[in-house]
Design an enzyme around this catalytic site. Structure first.
Site, PDB file in Angstrom:
ATOM      1  N   SER A  93       0.823  -1.209   0.000  1.00 31.66           N
ATOM      2  CA  SER A  93       0.000   0.000   0.000  1.00 31.66           C
ATOM      3  C   SER A  93       0.858   1.261   0.000  1.00 31.66           C
ATOM      4  O   SER A  93       1.989   1.268   0.516  1.00 31.66           O
ATOM      5  CB  SER A  93      -0.908   0.023   1.230  1.00 31.66           C
ATOM      6  OG  SER A  93      -1.703  -1.136   1.265  1.00 31.66           O
TER       7      SER A  93
HETATM    8  N1  SAM Z   1      -1.148  -3.931   3.552  1.00 31.59           N
HETATM    9  C1  SAM Z   1      -0.394  -4.605   2.562  1.00 31.59           C
HETATM   10  C2  SAM Z   1       1.022  -4.103   2.483  1.00 31.59           C
HETATM   11  O1  SAM Z   1       1.329  -3.086   3.088  1.00 31.59           O
HETATM   12  O2  SAM Z   1       1.790  -4.756   1.779  1.00 31.59           O
HETATM   13  C3  SAM Z   1      -0.999  -4.436   1.214  1.00 31.59           C
HETATM   14  C4  SAM Z   1      -1.988  -5.415   0.908  1.00 31.59           C
HETATM   15  S1  SAM Z   1      -2.492  -5.542  -0.765  1.00 31.59           S
HETATM   16  C5  SAM Z   1      -3.082  -3.953  -1.185  1.00 31.59           C
HETATM   17  C6  SAM Z   1      -3.964  -6.491  -0.437  1.00 31.59           C
HETATM   18  C7  SAM Z   1      -3.715  -7.907   0.008  1.00 31.59           C
HETATM   19  O3  SAM Z   1      -4.976  -8.505   0.328  1.00 31.59           O
HETATM   20  C8  SAM Z   1      -3.091  -8.789  -1.065  1.00 31.59           C
HETATM   21  O4  SAM Z   1      -1.938  -9.385  -0.563  1.00 31.59           O
HETATM   22  C9  SAM Z   1      -4.179  -9.823  -1.347  1.00 31.59           C
HETATM   23  O5  SAM Z   1      -3.680 -11.095  -1.682  1.00 31.59           O
HETATM   24  C10 SAM Z   1      -4.911  -9.847  -0.024  1.00 31.59           C
HETATM   25  N2  SAM Z   1      -6.275 -10.382  -0.113  1.00 31.59           N
HETATM   26  C11 SAM Z   1      -7.219 -10.190  -1.070  1.00 31.59           C
HETATM   27  N3  SAM Z   1      -8.343 -10.860  -0.756  1.00 31.59           N
HETATM   28  C12 SAM Z   1      -8.098 -11.492   0.425  1.00 31.59           C
HETATM   29  C13 SAM Z   1      -8.862 -12.356   1.248  1.00 31.59           C
HETATM   30  N4  SAM Z   1     -10.111 -12.693   0.962  1.00 31.59           N
HETATM   31  N5  SAM Z   1      -8.304 -12.819   2.382  1.00 31.59           N
HETATM   32  C14 SAM Z   1      -7.019 -12.477   2.725  1.00 31.59           C
HETATM   33  N6  SAM Z   1      -6.245 -11.680   1.973  1.00 31.59           N
HETATM   34  C15 SAM Z   1      -6.778 -11.184   0.846  1.00 31.59           C
END
Ligand code: SAM
Length: 221
Positions: free
Chosen positions: A70
């Site tokens: 993010s």
């Molecule tokens: N906060 C994180 C960082 O600083 O790196 C960024 C996260 S990224 C924008 C969103 C994450 O949510 C991805 O790694 C994705 O695989 C995960 N994600 C999407 N759907 C999900 C779900 N149903 N359960 C768990 N993780 C999920």
């Protein structure tokens, strides 16, 4: 955080990090605890080495598997909103991704529970946080749309991927007085929301327009 790799040089040096913090302040982030933690957390460790020189730009960066780390402003904003109502002891994060937001949260609350659905990202984040010697984080590899019932209720829940609608299960896993910070809406119209649980209801405040990767909900067998 004493090794050269963690301390950083050139584009990952403390001076570069300080510039990012100054920018976050200009953008309206006020919580000194959040700014201090972000000043000292080595974001370059959480991205591929080829992108390390861009780690202290205020931008999201690719982390593989179609996902992103993010944007620092969003990490700061969501952390600030989560903490605004007073200290949070137990926090659930959905979407571990690179683990950077997890590392920031782990320095601001007592215990973090974090859930990721992509095995490679889950494993990489776990390794990264172990290297940084965080001991107050529990990781789970699963679909976080269902939350993590085992440790509920949580004082705070932060979701870093966007569902079209806020999952009911997450609301149910909030403690009374608990705060849920979550982006939601259609891909072209996502809004960050703060939802607070009280004894018999939920209040919702609409915050910034945002652009997150989707929260993927798997079908339950
Ligand atoms: N906060 C994180 C960082 O600083 O790196 C960024 C996260 S990224 C924008 C969103 C994450 O949510 C991805 O790694 C994705 O695989 C995960 N994600 C999407 N759907 C999900 C779900 N149903 N359960 C768990 N993780 C999920």
């Amino acid at each position: 955080m004493r090794s050269n790799k963690l301390a950083g040089i050139g584009m990952t040096s403390q001076r570069t990090r300080d510039r990012l913090i100054a920018r976050l302040r200009e953008e309206g982030i006020k919580d000194a605890r959040v700014l201090d933690v972000m000043r000292t957390t080595p974001r370059h460790i959480f991205v591929d080495e080829a992108l390390a020189s861009r780690a202290y730009e205020d931008t999201a960066l690719p982390i593989g598997y179609g996902q992103t780390i993010s944007q620092p402003y969003i990490v700061a904003r969501m952390s600030e909103v989560l903490l605004a109502g007073g200290p949070r002891r137990k926090v659930l994060e959905i979407g571990t991704g690179s683990g950077y937001q997890t590392a920031v949260l782990a320095q601001l609350v007592d215990q973090v529970y974090t859930v990721e659905r992509i095995p490679e990202l889950h494993a990489r984040a776990k390794k990264c946080l172990a290297e940084l010697q965080f001991r107050n984080v529990r990781f789970q590899l699963s679909d976080g749309s269902w939350g993590w019932q085992q440790y509920a209720p949580y004082d705070g829940i932060m979701v870093t991927a966007a569902p079209e609608q806020v999952p009911e299960e997450l609301l149910m896993q909030l403690a009374e007085g608990g705060r849920l910070v979550i982006p939601s809406g259609r891909a072209d119209a996502q809004r960050l929301r703060l939802i607070i649980r009280s004894a018999d209801s939920f209040s919702e405040t609409l915050l910034d327009w945002v652009s997150f990767v989707p929260l993927i909900k798997e079908r339950r067998e």
